[in-house]
Structures are given as structure tokens and as C-alpha cells.
Design a protein around this motif. Structure first.
Motif, PDB file in Angstrom:
ATOM      1  N   MET A 195      39.894  65.918 -15.716  1.00 20.21           N
ATOM      2  CA  MET A 195      39.461  66.862 -16.672  1.00 20.21           C
ATOM      3  C   MET A 195      38.787  68.132 -15.992  1.00 20.21           C
ATOM      4  N   ARG A 196      38.630  68.033 -14.742  1.00 24.07           N
ATOM      5  CA  ARG A 196      37.683  69.108 -14.249  1.00 24.07           C
ATOM      6  C   ARG A 196      38.204  70.418 -14.534  1.00 24.07           C
TER       7      ARG A 196
ATOM      8  N   TRP B  73      38.032  69.873 -26.741  1.00 20.60           N
ATOM      9  CA  TRP B  73      39.180  69.151 -26.949  1.00 20.60           C
ATOM     10  C   TRP B  73      40.393  69.953 -26.204  1.00 20.60           C
ATOM     11  N   SER B  74      41.096  69.427 -25.451  1.00 20.47           N
ATOM     12  CA  SER B  74      42.266  69.942 -24.516  1.00 20.47           C
ATOM     13  C   SER B  74      43.297  68.877 -24.519  1.00 20.47           C
ATOM     14  N   SER B  75      44.319  69.401 -24.012  1.00 22.58           N
ATOM     15  CA  SER B  75      45.645  68.342 -23.880  1.00 22.58           C
ATOM     16  C   SER B  75      45.318  67.310 -22.676  1.00 22.58           C
ATOM     17  N   ARG B  76      44.437  67.694 -21.485  1.00 25.84           N
ATOM     18  CA  ARG B  76      44.107  66.495 -20.694  1.00 25.84           C
ATOM     19  C   ARG B  76      43.104  65.686 -21.275  1.00 25.84           C
ATOM     20  N   LEU B  77      42.080  66.184 -22.166  1.00 27.64           N
ATOM     21  CA  LEU B  77      41.079  65.174 -22.888  1.00 27.64           C
ATOM     22  C   LEU B  77      42.019  64.392 -23.749  1.00 27.64           C
TER      23      LEU B  77
ATOM     24  N   GLN C 211      35.954  57.111 -22.077  1.00 28.57           N
ATOM     25  CA  GLN C 211      35.637  57.575 -23.498  1.00 28.57           C
ATOM     26  C   GLN C 211      34.357  58.362 -23.255  1.00 28.57           C
ATOM     27  N   ALA C 212      33.552  57.921 -22.477  1.00 32.43           N
ATOM     28  CA  ALA C 212      32.083  58.683 -22.275  1.00 32.43           C
ATOM     29  C   ALA C 212      32.525  60.035 -21.579  1.00 32.43           C
ATOM     30  N   ALA C 213      33.214  59.812 -20.480  1.00 31.85           N
ATOM     31  CA  ALA C 213      33.542  61.265 -19.734  1.00 31.85           C
ATOM     32  C   ALA C 213      34.160  62.453 -20.902  1.00 31.85           C
TER      33      ALA C 213
ATOM     34  N   HIS D 121      43.345  65.834 -31.254  1.00 34.76           N
ATOM     35  CA  HIS D 121      44.542  66.715 -30.450  1.00 34.76           C
ATOM     36  C   HIS D 121      45.053  67.605 -31.640  1.00 34.76           C
ATOM     37  N   ALA D 122      45.211  67.200 -32.936  1.00 32.49           N
ATOM     38  CA  ALA D 122      45.837  67.924 -34.005  1.00 32.49           C
ATOM     39  C   ALA D 122      45.039  69.123 -34.177  1.00 32.49           C
ATOM     40  N   SER D 123      43.596  69.055 -34.323  1.00 31.76           N
ATOM     41  CA  SER D 123      42.569  70.159 -34.455  1.00 31.76           C
ATOM     42  C   SER D 123      42.787  71.156 -33.579  1.00 31.76           C
TER      43      SER D 123
END
Length: 220
Positions: A77-78, A84-88, A130-132, A212-214
Motif C-alpha cells: 500500500m506504499r 480506503w483504496s483498491s490496494r487496501l 489489518q493493523a497496517a 470498498h463500496a463507500s
């Protein structure tokens, strides 16, 4: 403002998940914390001294896989933007799948020592991811896996400026969320260990779906 409130709710749900899996890990996976690494470090130190026949290998493995999961997730995710993003989403889905796989393994056999060790390692890796992911979302005071610092800040503010807003806030909500998660996890463990991780995976999947939806609605 709506996104901030939604993200807070999602991170509190994941904090509840941490309480769930930590209860399952400590009670059913040979006294291993799979989310709270502070507990593992303390158990590892006491276990290395031979205190009370505490485990060494399990906490050490969980600590290592948590670090691996967090590091791998952070790397992936760097270059993604905060929030929130697609990588996340990809990281969060992987985390949920690991917890779900743990539930399946434990449903097949929860007494095999190898299964117990692998289950703890997989869940700890998932919690590191999850923490990251939570760090990338960036909800202040809600890391989903650590509450000691949250308790410290909450207590400091509460005593320095006693007021409803310094007492009833997101910090208290995070503390209560992990407490309730541990309570529910302990109750579920009495029914079946695999159920603890199945419920955790289900909640995690709901969080990923909503997040993801949001994010897609916002970018759309």
C-alpha cells in the motif's frame, strides 16, 4: 464528515475483531495473542525464563508472522493514497481469507498441535495486515490492535479536562470494543473454537464490503 464517521465505525468493528481472535488465541491456541503483540512479547520473555510453563515458540511465531503481515501489507500500500483504496481492499480481503482459513482448519481439528501453531501464525499474519490497513485509513486513536496508548491518552485527557467529550469519545469506544470482542470470543470459545474465527472473518468481510463500496461511491 460522513466518510470520517464511516471509517471510525469500520475501525471500531475491526477492534472488536481483535478482541475476538485474541480471546480465541489465548484460550484455544496455547496462550498466544494473535492481535495484541505486547502480550506476546511479555509472554515470550516470561516463557524464556521458564515461568509457569509458558509457551515460547507460539508467541515468537505469532510475533514474527504479525511483523511479516504488517510489513508486506505496508509495502503493497506504499504508493496508494491515504484512506480506503483498491490496494487496501486487497490487503483487507487477504486478511479476512486468512482468518476464514483458520476457522476451517480448526473446524476440522482443533486439537492437533500442528494445526494450532499454523492457526495462530495465520491469524497473527492477518492481524498484522489489518493493523497496517487501519494505519492507512488513519482514524486517530483507533489502531484496531493496541489499546494501551489509547487508554493512556484517554485517562490523561479525562483527568486534565473532566468533561463529557473527554470521557465519552472514540478512545473509550475503542477500549469498549476490544473488551466486548474478548468477552464474546471467550463465550464463543466455550461453544467451539472455530466459531470464534468464523465470526471474526464474517465481521471482517462486512467491513471490507462496506469500506470498498463507500470508496467506489466516493471516487465515482
Amino acid at each position: 464528515m460522513e466518510d470520517a464517521s464511516r471509517h471510525l465505525g469500520l475501525m471500531l468493528a475491526l477492534t472488536f475483531v481483535t478482541g475476538l481472535v485474541d480471546a480465541g488465541g489465548y484460550l484455544g491456541l496455547d496462550r498466544v495473542f494473535v492481535g495484541n503483540m505486547t502480550g506476546n512479547v511479555v509472554i515470550l520473555g516470561m516463557g524464556a525464563a521458564g515461568a509457569d510453563a509458558l509457551p515460547v515458540f507460539g508467541p515468537a511465531l505469532a510475533l514474527g508472522t504479525f511483523i511479516f503481515g504488517a510489513g508486506l501489507a505496508g509495502l503493497s500500500m506504499r504508493s496508494s493514497p491515504p484512506g480506503w483504496s483498491s490496494r487496501l481492499t486487497a490487503v483487507a480481503v487477504t486478511s479476512v481469507l486468512l482468518v476464514a482459513a483458520t476457522a476451517v482448519m480448526l473446524a476440522i481439528s482443533s486439537t492437533d498441535p500442528t494445526v494450532v501453531i499454523v492457526a495462530a501464525a495465520m491469524t497473527a499474519c492477518a492481524m498484522g495486515m489489518q493493523a497496517a490497513a487501519a494505519r492507512k485509513v488513519g482514524v486517530a486513536d483507533v489502531t484496531t490492535v493496541v489499546v494501551t496508548s489509547t487508554i493512556t491518552v484517554w485517562a490523561t485527557d479525562m483527568f486534565a479536562r473532566p468533561h463529557r467529550t473527554t470521557i465519552v469519545n472514540r478512545r473509550l469506544a475503542a477500549i469498549v470494543a476490544i473488551l466486548l470482542g474478548a468477552l464474546v470470543g471467550a463465550l464463543l470459545e466455550q461453544v467451539a473454537l472455530w466459531l470464534v474465527f468464523a465470526v471474526a472473518a464474517g465481521i471482517g468481510a462486512a467491513v471490507v464490503g462496506i469500506g470498498h463500496a463507500s470508496s467506489r461511491t466516493r471516487t465515482g
